[in-house]
Design a protein around this motif. Structure first.
Motif, mmCIF file in Angstrom:
data_model
loop_
_atom_site.group_PDB
_atom_site.id
_atom_site.type_symbol
_atom_site.label_atom_id
_atom_site.label_comp_id
_atom_site.label_asym_id
_atom_site.label_seq_id
_atom_site.Cartn_x
_atom_site.Cartn_y
_atom_site.Cartn_z
ATOM 1 N N THR A 123 0.829 -1.211 0.000
ATOM 2 C CA THR A 123 0.000 0.000 0.000
ATOM 3 C C THR A 123 0.861 1.257 0.000
ATOM 4 O OG1 THR A 123 -1.804 -1.120 1.161
ATOM 5 C CG2 THR A 123 -1.785 1.280 1.237
ATOM 6 N N THR A 124 1.934 1.234 0.782
ATOM 7 C CA THR A 124 2.835 2.395 0.847
ATOM 8 C C THR A 124 3.468 2.658 -0.516
ATOM 9 O OG1 THR A 124 3.342 1.970 3.174
ATOM 10 C CG2 THR A 124 4.879 3.364 1.956
ATOM 11 N N LEU A 125 3.906 1.601 -1.192
ATOM 12 C CA LEU A 125 4.495 1.745 -2.516
ATOM 13 C C LEU A 125 3.485 2.339 -3.496
ATOM 14 C CD1 LEU A 125 6.681 1.231 -4.655
ATOM 15 C CD2 LEU A 125 5.821 -1.117 -4.846
ATOM 16 N N ALA A 126 2.265 1.818 -3.475
ATOM 17 C CA ALA A 126 1.219 2.318 -4.377
ATOM 18 C C ALA A 126 0.916 3.787 -4.090
ATOM 19 C CB ALA A 126 -0.044 1.478 -4.241
ATOM 20 N N ARG A 127 0.862 4.148 -2.819
ATOM 21 C CA ARG A 127 0.550 5.530 -2.426
ATOM 22 C C ARG A 127 1.664 6.477 -2.868
ATOM 23 N NH1 ARG A 127 -3.668 8.512 -1.607
ATOM 24 N NH2 ARG A 127 -4.618 7.019 -0.157
ATOM 25 N N VAL A 128 2.911 6.077 -2.709
ATOM 26 C CA VAL A 128 4.037 6.926 -3.103
ATOM 27 C C VAL A 128 3.981 7.213 -4.604
ATOM 28 C CG1 VAL A 128 6.534 7.008 -3.407
ATOM 29 C CG2 VAL A 128 5.576 6.253 -1.228
ATOM 30 N N VAL A 129 3.815 6.158 -5.404
ATOM 31 C CA VAL A 129 3.765 6.342 -6.860
ATOM 32 C C VAL A 129 2.534 7.146 -7.253
ATOM 33 C CG1 VAL A 129 3.560 5.143 -9.073
ATOM 34 C CG2 VAL A 129 5.107 4.266 -7.319
ATOM 35 N N TYR A 130 1.415 6.874 -6.620
ATOM 36 C CA TYR A 130 0.171 7.621 -6.895
ATOM 37 C C TYR A 130 0.389 9.122 -6.678
ATOM 38 C CZ TYR A 130 -4.744 9.051 -6.412
ATOM 39 O OH TYR A 130 -5.960 9.681 -6.560
ATOM 40 N N ASP A 131 0.990 9.480 -5.562
ATOM 41 C CA ASP A 131 1.221 10.894 -5.250
ATOM 42 C C ASP A 131 2.203 11.547 -6.221
ATOM 43 O OD1 ASP A 131 -0.527 10.996 -3.143
ATOM 44 O OD2 ASP A 131 0.976 10.591 -1.613
ATOM 45 N N PHE A 137 -3.049 12.857 -14.948
ATOM 46 C CA PHE A 137 -4.255 12.180 -15.417
ATOM 47 C C PHE A 137 -5.467 13.107 -15.327
ATOM 48 C CE2 PHE A 137 -1.270 8.948 -14.258
ATOM 49 C CZ PHE A 137 -1.499 7.896 -15.133
ATOM 50 N N GLU A 138 -6.470 12.823 -16.177
ATOM 51 C CA GLU A 138 -7.696 13.612 -16.172
ATOM 52 C C GLU A 138 -8.529 13.349 -14.918
ATOM 53 O OE1 GLU A 138 -9.886 13.807 -20.024
ATOM 54 O OE2 GLU A 138 -8.313 12.450 -20.692
ATOM 55 N N ALA A 139 -8.460 12.144 -14.428
ATOM 56 C CA ALA A 139 -9.188 11.776 -13.209
ATOM 57 C C ALA A 139 -8.377 10.734 -12.471
ATOM 58 C CB ALA A 139 -10.580 11.233 -13.551
ATOM 59 N N CYS A 140 -8.507 10.693 -11.159
ATOM 60 C CA CYS A 140 -7.727 9.738 -10.374
ATOM 61 C C CYS A 140 -8.482 9.378 -9.096
ATOM 62 C CB CYS A 140 -6.354 10.311 -10.039
ATOM 63 S SG CYS A 140 -6.403 11.963 -9.321
ATOM 64 N N GLY A 141 -8.186 8.196 -8.589
ATOM 65 C CA GLY A 141 -8.827 7.769 -7.360
ATOM 66 C C GLY A 141 -8.022 6.678 -6.672
ATOM 67 N N PHE A 142 -7.964 6.752 -5.355
ATOM 68 C CA PHE A 142 -7.288 5.728 -4.551
ATOM 69 C C PHE A 142 -8.361 5.127 -3.646
ATOM 70 C CE2 PHE A 142 -4.616 3.593 -1.630
ATOM 71 C CZ PHE A 142 -3.326 3.527 -2.150
ATOM 72 N N ILE A 143 -8.779 3.904 -3.960
ATOM 73 C CA ILE A 143 -9.847 3.240 -3.198
ATOM 74 C C ILE A 143 -9.212 2.360 -2.129
ATOM 75 C CG2 ILE A 143 -11.945 1.851 -3.322
ATOM 76 C CD1 ILE A 143 -12.039 4.405 -4.998
ATOM 77 N N VAL A 196 -6.242 3.278 -8.275
ATOM 78 C CA VAL A 196 -5.558 2.321 -7.408
ATOM 79 C C VAL A 196 -6.603 1.647 -6.522
ATOM 80 C CG1 VAL A 196 -3.872 1.987 -5.573
ATOM 81 C CG2 VAL A 196 -3.422 3.664 -7.374
ATOM 82 N N LEU A 197 -6.630 0.321 -6.554
ATOM 83 C CA LEU A 197 -7.512 -0.472 -5.695
ATOM 84 C C LEU A 197 -6.649 -1.178 -4.665
ATOM 85 C CD1 LEU A 197 -9.767 -2.062 -8.479
ATOM 86 C CD2 LEU A 197 -10.212 0.017 -7.148
ATOM 87 N N ASP A 198 -6.811 -0.808 -3.422
ATOM 88 C CA ASP A 198 -5.958 -1.327 -2.350
ATOM 89 C C ASP A 198 -6.600 -2.530 -1.664
ATOM 90 O OD1 ASP A 198 -3.799 -1.299 -0.408
ATOM 91 O OD2 ASP A 198 -5.293 -0.529 1.001
ATOM 92 N N ASP A 199 -5.853 -3.610 -1.526
ATOM 93 C CA ASP A 199 -6.275 -4.814 -0.812
ATOM 94 C C ASP A 199 -7.437 -5.522 -1.509
ATOM 95 O OD1 ASP A 199 -6.103 -6.757 1.099
ATOM 96 O OD2 ASP A 199 -7.269 -5.671 2.608
ATOM 97 N N VAL A 200 -7.243 -5.831 -2.787
ATOM 98 C CA VAL A 200 -8.207 -6.631 -3.547
ATOM 99 C C VAL A 200 -7.931 -8.104 -3.269
ATOM 100 C CG1 VAL A 200 -8.892 -7.353 -5.873
ATOM 101 C CG2 VAL A 200 -8.502 -4.928 -5.376
ATOM 102 N N GLN A 205 -14.144 -8.387 -7.669
ATOM 103 C CA GLN A 205 -13.936 -6.976 -7.300
ATOM 104 C C GLN A 205 -13.302 -6.219 -8.465
ATOM 105 O OE1 GLN A 205 -11.516 -7.612 -3.872
ATOM 106 N NE2 GLN A 205 -13.231 -8.178 -2.549
ATOM 107 N N LEU A 206 -12.323 -6.855 -9.125
ATOM 108 C CA LEU A 206 -11.713 -6.252 -10.299
ATOM 109 C C LEU A 206 -12.700 -6.139 -11.450
ATOM 110 C CD1 LEU A 206 -8.151 -7.877 -10.467
ATOM 111 C CD2 LEU A 206 -8.696 -5.511 -9.914
#
Length: 214
Positions: A123-131, A137-143, A196-200, A205-206
């Motif tokens: 999750t930390t890795l995904a959050r770092v890259v996301y930020d 991007f035109e739209a973004c979301g971290f679920i 980003v979908l965290d903890d799938v 769900q996908l």
């Protein structure tokens, strides 16, 4: 602070020069407090010289869309970096590897999975890259916590949360899952999106939150 004036049923030149209805209104107010009105005059001259929107012959809906887009873009690009990577041992090489898989400059649809045992920093890795890249991007979301929220609520609730984040919608009234599926496809398929979908933990769900690559 940034100011974006909207000249609604008023000519910017009247604001700058304090003519028309402004002249009459100021004349009345100056009878009570000349110093306060003088500060208003100075402020309005500055405002009238700023880049903004003048309705003129345009519809209110069009102007509102422009205002929302410009304001949202400003907020996205002013977003501060949330994670101090200096305290995260070994994160930089993982960030570089994940960034290479994203291939942000391409027009492909990329689905990248980060898999591993709990507590290894997925999750930390995904959050770092996301930020680091979300403002491209035109739209973004971290679920967050997809597994937990799927158990606590359901997939329909997760789909609504996804729409709220990607389309900045406050209220999603659709109750049928198929309606939400169509809304996701129709509204998002032509946008450049980072999701980003965290903890799938289940393939369905996908299927419901991402769908196919088209």
């Amino acid at each position: 602070m940034e100011v974006f004036p909207v000249f609604y049923d008023v000519d910017p030149s009247d604001v700058r020069k304090q003519e028309g209805t402004f002249a009459k209104a100021f004349a009345e107010h100056e009878k009570e407090n000349i110093e306060k009105v003088q500060t208003w005059r100075v402020a309005l001259r500055k405002v009238a010289n700023l880049s903004g929107w003048h309705l003129r012959d345009r519809s209110e809906a069009e102007v509102i869309q422009d205002i929302v887009k410009v304001t949202f873009d400003k907020l996205r690009h002013s977003h501060t970096f949330l994670v101090d990577t200096k305290k995260l041992v070994g994160i930089n090489s993982r960030v570089e590897q994940l960034m290479s898989h994203l291939a942000i400059g391409s027009k492909d649809v990329r689905i990248v999975g980060i898999w591993g045992i709990g507590g290894m920093g997925k999750t930390t890795l995904a959050r770092v890259v996301y930020d680091m890249v979300f403002n491209q991007f035109e739209a973004c979301g971290f679920i967050d916590d997809v597994r937990v929220n799927n158990e606590k609520h359901d997939l329909l609730w997760l789909q609504k949360e996804l729409l709220k984040k990607l389309l900045i919608c406050k209220d999603i009234d659709k109750k049928d899952v198929n309606d939400i599926d169509l809304m996701l496809k129709n509204r998002l398929r032509h946008k450049k999106i980072l999701l980003v979908l965290d903890d799938v933990n289940e393939s369905k769900q996908l299927d419901k939150l991402v769908g196919s690559r088209d």
